[in-house]
Design an enzyme around this catalytic site. Structure first.
Site: not given
Ligand code: UDP
Length: 331
Positions: A36, A40, A59-60, A80, A146, A269
């Site tokens: 969609n 992309g 759209d799927i 998608a 998500y 995180e």
């Molecule tokens: N990260 C960072 N600065 C940014 C965005 C992300 O240092 O501006 C770091 C974040 O702390 C993480 C890694 O990059 O350790 C990957 O982040 P991303 O959001 O890509 O993936 P996810 O955390 O969902 O694995």
């Protein structure tokens, strides 16, 4: 893959989907793409001859069983969907609709078409804060909509497998990166953020001290795994997919080479993501081909692609992640 097999790639104009299309074309398939174009870009497929790949701009969720786009399809690769954490916290209904209902819709179309294999792009985010290296039988603990929506989409796949005998495999992708990674939309995906900062000669916004690591895998290696998961006689399987070799953000910054500014750590995180890839190696004979250093070189060689990406700085990131901090702090 038998010559002239028909492969359908949902989200094929997107980041990983477009790498999938590249591989399928190389393998001699007829490729149909449904996208969609919310994330992309048509130009992600522009390097293919117009008659090699057909793009259906749809759209799927609007595609019903029996639709012509599914006619004669042998393999479905389902990429998608909606990505990103923060917008999923703000707009959960959209995520459940696109990622769960959208998947159900594709499963039902695939069942009706009698496809040989349906390969689902699942997310390692289903594990939440996981023990590493993470195996496929790890506890499931989605931390935001998500992650939940991708996990429920996967559950639907296995439901269609059990109830209707649809041959399905699911691949839980860790951190994919590579050329054509998405440039639109929300803050997230460190490569896009850093590459745009590099282009603009602004400092890289490193979260925490940058000692956290991610199991980055180059997009063509992801496509290889999906291809093998389609070709195998196995069905009903889940595979974790990463390089199995986590890299720190500090090292990424070193490879990209530039000044740094530090941001506060984000709630919920993980310090490290790391796929245990024993299963996919043993079952499918998959192994990564692109080293991290080589992959970073490739994206830097294509850095102009990220001209269109938003430029983030500490203030705009603080604004964009406010919901995240508010909702997940102490969770
Ligand atoms: N990260 C960072 N600065 C940014 C965005 C992300 O240092 O501006 C770091 C974040 O702390 C993480 C890694 O990059 O350790 C990957 O982040 P991303 O959001 O890509 O993936 P996810 O955390 O969902 O694995």
């Amino acid at each position: 893959m038998p010559n002239k097999a028909i492969a359908l790639v949902t989200g094929g104009a997107g980041f990983i989907g477009s790498h999938m299309v590249d591989l399928l074309i190389e393998e001699g398939c007829e490729v149909r793409v449904i996208d969609n174009l919310s994330g992309g870009r048509e130009e992600n497929l522009a390097h293919h001859h117009s008659n090699a790949v057909t793009l259906e701009h749809r759209d799927i969720r609007q595609i019903m069983p029996g639709d012509a786009v599914f006619q004669g399809v042998d393999y479905v690769f389902h990429f998608a969907g909606l990505g990103d954490i923060v917008p999923s916290i703000e707009r959960p209904l959209e995520y459940m609709s696109a990622n769960v209902q959208g998947t159900v819709q594709m499963l039902e179309c695939a069942r009706f078409a009698g496809v040989s294999k349906f390969v689902y792009a699942a997310s390692s985010s289903c594990y939440g804060l996981a023990d590493v290296p993470t195996r496929e039988d790890h506890l499931i603990a989605p931390q935001y909509p998500y992650a939940l929506s991708k996990y429920q989409g996967e559950q639907a796949c296995f439901h269609w497998h059990r109830v209707y005998g649809l041959p399905v495999n699911s691949i839980r992708i860790f951190n994919a990166y590579g050329i054509r990674s998405r440039t639109s939309g929300a803050y997230g995906a460190v490569f896009g953020v850093f590459l745009k900062q590099k282009l603009a000669r602004k400092p890289f916004t490193v979260v925490g001290d940058g000692a956290q690591s991610r199991d980055f895998l180059y997009a063509s290696d992801v496509a290889d795994a999906f291809y093998l998961a389609a070709m195998t006689n196995r069905a009903g399987e889940i595979y974790n997919l990463g390089a199995g070799n986590p890299q720190t953000i500090k090292y990424l910054v070193e490879l990209l080479n530039g000044p740094v500014v530090y941001l506060p750590k984000r709630p919920g995180e993980p310090m490290c993501t790391w796929a245990n890839t024993s299963k996919i190696q043993a079952h499918l004979g998959w192994a990564p081909k692109v080293s991290f250093e080589e992959g970073v070189k490739r994206v830097v060689a294509n850095i102009d692609y990220w001209q269109k990406a938003p430029l983030w700085n500490p203030d705009s990131i603080a604004g964009a992640t406010k919901t995240w901090f508010d909702m997940l702090e102490g969770a």
